[in-house]
Design a protein around this motif. Structure first.
Motif, mmCIF file in Angstrom:
data_model
loop_
_atom_site.group_PDB
_atom_site.id
_atom_site.type_symbol
_atom_site.label_atom_id
_atom_site.label_comp_id
_atom_site.label_asym_id
_atom_site.label_seq_id
_atom_site.Cartn_x
_atom_site.Cartn_y
_atom_site.Cartn_z
ATOM 1 N N ALA A 1 2.723 -7.616 -4.900
ATOM 2 C CA ALA A 1 2.299 -6.386 -5.573
ATOM 3 C C ALA A 1 1.831 -6.664 -6.995
ATOM 4 C CB ALA A 1 3.439 -5.371 -5.584
ATOM 5 N N PHE A 2 2.649 -7.341 -7.771
ATOM 6 C CA PHE A 2 2.283 -7.572 -9.167
ATOM 7 C C PHE A 2 1.137 -8.562 -9.300
ATOM 8 C CE2 PHE A 2 6.501 -5.645 -9.826
ATOM 9 C CZ PHE A 2 6.084 -4.609 -10.651
ATOM 10 N N SER A 3 1.030 -9.498 -8.371
ATOM 11 C CA SER A 3 -0.116 -10.408 -8.372
ATOM 12 C C SER A 3 -1.413 -9.634 -8.165
ATOM 13 C CB SER A 3 0.030 -11.459 -7.264
ATOM 14 O OG SER A 3 1.104 -12.313 -7.521
ATOM 15 N N PHE A 4 -1.415 -8.729 -7.206
ATOM 16 C CA PHE A 4 -2.635 -7.958 -6.944
ATOM 17 C C PHE A 4 -2.932 -6.953 -8.052
ATOM 18 C CE2 PHE A 4 -2.400 -9.773 -2.730
ATOM 19 C CZ PHE A 4 -3.741 -10.060 -2.515
ATOM 20 N N LEU A 5 -1.914 -6.384 -8.657
ATOM 21 C CA LEU A 5 -2.150 -5.492 -9.795
ATOM 22 C C LEU A 5 -2.789 -6.269 -10.956
ATOM 23 C CD1 LEU A 5 1.117 -3.349 -9.744
ATOM 24 C CD2 LEU A 5 -1.200 -2.585 -9.166
ATOM 25 N N PHE A 6 -2.264 -7.439 -11.228
ATOM 26 C CA PHE A 6 -2.796 -8.281 -12.301
ATOM 27 C C PHE A 6 -4.195 -8.783 -11.956
ATOM 28 C CE2 PHE A 6 -3.323 -12.577 -14.104
ATOM 29 C CZ PHE A 6 -3.298 -12.259 -15.453
ATOM 30 N N TYR A 7 -4.355 -9.334 -10.754
ATOM 31 C CA TYR A 7 -5.637 -9.911 -10.336
ATOM 32 C C TYR A 7 -6.739 -8.853 -10.299
ATOM 33 C CZ TYR A 7 -9.032 -12.471 -7.536
ATOM 34 O OH TYR A 7 -10.173 -13.088 -7.086
ATOM 35 N N SER B 1 0.304 -4.097 3.665
ATOM 36 C CA SER B 1 0.333 -5.549 3.864
ATOM 37 C C SER B 1 -0.694 -5.974 4.914
ATOM 38 C CB SER B 1 1.739 -6.035 4.219
ATOM 39 O OG SER B 1 2.235 -5.421 5.379
ATOM 40 N N LEU B 2 -0.962 -5.119 5.902
ATOM 41 C CA LEU B 2 -2.027 -5.404 6.867
ATOM 42 C C LEU B 2 -3.382 -5.425 6.164
ATOM 43 C CD1 LEU B 2 -3.149 -5.814 9.738
ATOM 44 C CD2 LEU B 2 -3.160 -3.317 9.969
ATOM 45 N N VAL C 1 -16.065 -3.892 -8.080
ATOM 46 C CA VAL C 1 -15.233 -2.752 -8.498
ATOM 47 C C VAL C 1 -14.522 -2.143 -7.290
ATOM 48 C CG1 VAL C 1 -15.256 -0.451 -9.543
ATOM 49 C CG2 VAL C 1 -16.609 -2.300 -10.562
ATOM 50 N N LEU C 2 -15.214 -2.024 -6.169
ATOM 51 C CA LEU C 2 -14.589 -1.475 -4.959
ATOM 52 C C LEU C 2 -13.452 -2.376 -4.482
ATOM 53 C CD1 LEU C 2 -14.422 0.505 -2.576
ATOM 54 C CD2 LEU C 2 -16.166 -0.895 -1.434
ATOM 55 N N ILE C 3 -13.728 -3.679 -4.373
ATOM 56 C CA ILE C 3 -12.699 -4.614 -3.908
ATOM 57 C C ILE C 3 -11.515 -4.613 -4.860
ATOM 58 C CG2 ILE C 3 -12.186 -7.063 -3.513
ATOM 59 C CD1 ILE C 3 -15.153 -7.331 -2.554
ATOM 60 N N SER C 4 -11.789 -4.649 -6.152
ATOM 61 C CA SER C 4 -10.716 -4.646 -7.149
ATOM 62 C C SER C 4 -9.895 -3.362 -7.078
ATOM 63 C CB SER C 4 -11.299 -4.806 -8.554
ATOM 64 O OG SER C 4 -11.989 -6.027 -8.651
ATOM 65 N N SER C 5 -10.571 -2.246 -6.883
ATOM 66 C CA SER C 5 -9.864 -0.963 -6.767
ATOM 67 C C SER C 5 -8.963 -0.943 -5.540
ATOM 68 C CB SER C 5 -10.866 0.192 -6.700
ATOM 69 O OG SER C 5 -11.622 0.246 -7.880
ATOM 70 N N LEU C 6 -9.469 -1.439 -4.422
ATOM 71 C CA LEU C 6 -8.647 -1.505 -3.204
ATOM 72 C C LEU C 6 -7.435 -2.408 -3.407
ATOM 73 C CD1 LEU C 6 -11.393 -1.700 -0.432
ATOM 74 C CD2 LEU C 6 -9.860 0.223 -0.912
ATOM 75 N N GLN C 7 -7.625 -3.522 -4.099
ATOM 76 C CA GLN C 7 -6.509 -4.432 -4.367
ATOM 77 C C GLN C 7 -5.484 -3.779 -5.296
ATOM 78 O OE1 GLN C 7 -8.608 -7.892 -5.768
ATOM 79 N NE2 GLN C 7 -8.698 -8.776 -3.724
ATOM 80 N N PHE C 8 -5.957 -3.036 -6.292
ATOM 81 C CA PHE C 8 -5.046 -2.343 -7.202
ATOM 82 C C PHE C 8 -4.230 -1.290 -6.448
ATOM 83 C CE2 PHE C 8 -3.735 0.652 -10.467
ATOM 84 C CZ PHE C 8 -3.300 -0.198 -11.476
ATOM 85 N N ILE C 9 -4.916 -0.500 -5.638
ATOM 86 C CA ILE C 9 -4.240 0.532 -4.836
ATOM 87 C C ILE C 9 -3.245 -0.113 -3.872
ATOM 88 C CG2 ILE C 9 -4.605 2.279 -3.034
ATOM 89 C CD1 ILE C 9 -7.315 2.886 -4.523
ATOM 90 N N ALA C 10 -3.632 -1.246 -3.283
ATOM 91 C CA ALA C 10 -2.729 -1.944 -2.362
ATOM 92 C C ALA C 10 -1.499 -2.473 -3.102
ATOM 93 C CB ALA C 10 -3.463 -3.078 -1.657
#
Length: 114
Positions: free
Chosen positions: A11-17, A68-69, A41-50
């Motif tokens: 979670a924190f890795s994806f929030l940071f990344y 996680s899927l 921006v779309l990919i980053s937003s999806l990663q942040f939301i995930a």
């Protein structure tokens, strides 16, 4: 405890990344190199939301399984992109690591849902 640690690491890795992917000139250049400049921006937003979804998933296993899927699928595609652009194994290791990490979270979550 191990399970929750895996979730929090991811979670924190994806929030940071994902945040770095928006603001870092180096990450903006990487997205161009990967061929995804227009989707950054779309990919980053999806990663942040995930990343948020993983944290909330600590309280809702269905959300955790879905999140996680999603991240496992995204990271599988990241590995494929790395292979396609002929990145070295060293440059590909983070994508491989997060594929395995999120698949592990998914697998344990399914065991807990059963």
């Amino acid at each position: 405890m191990f399970y929750k640690t895996l979730i929090l690491i991811s979670a924190f890795s994806f929030l940071f990344y994902s945040t770095r992917s928006i603001v870092s000139k180096n990450m903006i250049a990487e997205y161009s190199r990967w061929g995804f400049a227009k989707l950054r921006v779309l990919i980053s937003s999806l990663q942040f939301i995930a990343g948020i979804g993983l944290i909330l998933g600590l309280y809702n296993l269905t959300l955790l399984a879905f999140t996680s899927l999603l991240l496992t699928i995204m990271m599988i595609f990241a590995v494929i992109v790395r292979i396609k652009i002929k990145d070295s194994l060293l440059k590909s290791l983070p994508a491989i690591f997060y594929t395995i990490l999120n698949f592990t979270i998914l697998y344990i979550t399914f065991l807990r849902l059963s």
